[in-house]
Design an enzyme around this catalytic site. Sequence first.
Site, PDB file in Angstrom:
ATOM      1  N   VAL A 213       0.656  -1.269   0.052  1.00 32.89           N
ATOM      2  CA  VAL A 213       0.040  -0.025  -0.172  1.00 32.89           C
ATOM      3  C   VAL A 213       0.877   1.399   0.064  1.00 32.89           C
ATOM      4  O   VAL A 213       0.249   2.399   0.096  1.00 32.89           O
ATOM      5  CB  VAL A 213      -0.861  -0.032   1.112  1.00 32.89           C
ATOM      6  CG1 VAL A 213      -2.065  -0.985   0.969  1.00 32.89           C
ATOM      7  CG2 VAL A 213      -0.012  -0.102   2.651  1.00 32.89           C
ATOM      8  N   LYS A 214       2.181   1.213  -0.159  1.00 31.95           N
ATOM      9  CA  LYS A 214       2.789   2.423  -0.230  1.00 31.95           C
ATOM     10  C   LYS A 214       2.808   3.058  -1.550  1.00 31.95           C
ATOM     11  O   LYS A 214       2.566   2.458  -2.631  1.00 31.95           O
ATOM     12  CB  LYS A 214       4.323   2.005   0.264  1.00 31.95           C
ATOM     13  CG  LYS A 214       4.470   1.551   1.642  1.00 31.95           C
ATOM     14  CD  LYS A 214       3.766   2.598   2.651  1.00 31.95           C
ATOM     15  CE  LYS A 214       4.722   2.445   4.181  1.00 31.95           C
ATOM     16  NZ  LYS A 214       3.801   1.184   4.934  1.00 31.95           N
TER      17      LYS A 214
END
Length: 405
Positions: free
Chosen positions: A185-186
Amino acid sequence: MPGYELWSDKERKEVNDVLNTGILMRYGFDGMRNGIWKSKELEAAICETFGTKHAQLVSSGTAALTTAMAALGIGYGDEVITPCFTFVASFEAIISVGATPVFADVDDTLTLDPLSVKKAITAKTKAIMPVHMCGSMADLDALSALCKEHNLILLEDACQSIGGSYKGKQLGSIGDAGTFSFDFVKTMTCAEGGVIMSNREDVFTHSDGYSDHGHDHKGVDRGADLHPFVGYNFRISELHSAVGLAQIKRLPEFLALQKKNHGALKEILAQIPGISFRRIPDPSGDSCSFISWFLPTEEITRAVVAELKAQGILAGNFYWFDNNWHYIRKWDHLKNGTTLNALHPDHKKAVMHHANKNFSASDAVMGRCISTAISLTWTEEQIIDKGNKIVAAVKKIMQEINALV
Ligand SMILES: *Cc1c(COP(=O)(O)O)cnc(C)c1O
């Protein structure tokens, strides 16, 4: 926010390069890999993109923090000052090397309050580890000055601020070392992965060895490598690096979209009566992955969060104050010193002591804060709809609360 939203043929192509050779490991097998070295290529791209001399990829952001600490010589008996608002990985890494996390308060930047840090410095302090939370930076001038004055290491946990900058320098490239996470999710992803960046040769050499069982990587035969110190296995694989290589080439595209969507939504949210926004030490360096905003009281903020939930529009809006992962209030496992492996009794006592301090100054900030994650895939209509719904929900709650008094 995340690069995974725009998965494409470019990522598939890089992964296929690796699948075609079948050499999934980043080291060795020189003859069989047909010149495919995705991890090396990604490390070179990281140095180029973020303006750092050295980059060492590892298997996660948590591994990057742990490796950076070992590389910087942080260990038993040392104190590392870090914020009470961060992802749990920050203190996990500190404890894993035998050091003690000393939590300092956050201010309206949502990052370390330099005054609280100053008060936390003792003879045992070895490092200050700011965490550039939610896409934006800590006051690095003030923290660097404290490090200089007290001869401390500055280690930036920049895992959440890929692409952000401070006074013209990329976040993560400013301290003695800095780390990114490339988890799913970065801002850019490898699926799982992380990197240690540093301009210091010694930090790089240590990171390179530590993350691969202490190998010195001086020859071409792994079996003949020397081991100047004890290491561990935090290696990244070529498959993961391949994904990251495609993503770093697309980072300018991701960041531009993020900035555009951030600007459009912020303009709408600014209509909320009594709203204020997170203070950003260098506003031009915001990576724009989140909009973090404050309401006048905790009571109003709680009621708004409940209202967004009732309307089914809470997703993507984070009330960290009640979140189990990011704020000290809910870190009971840490406060109770619950670990599977026995810690040295002195270490355990110190960890528990610092986790159970009073963080009312941070509570006063975090209790009124909501962070809205910025998607790369929103259309203009969706942003308007989302923004208007949030504004209406807040106005409704404020009217209800005002009617009560
Ligand atoms: C994501 C994150 C990490 C850890 O990264 P992983 O790759 O998930 O291990 C560390 N610190 C912060 C602030 C993070 O957000």
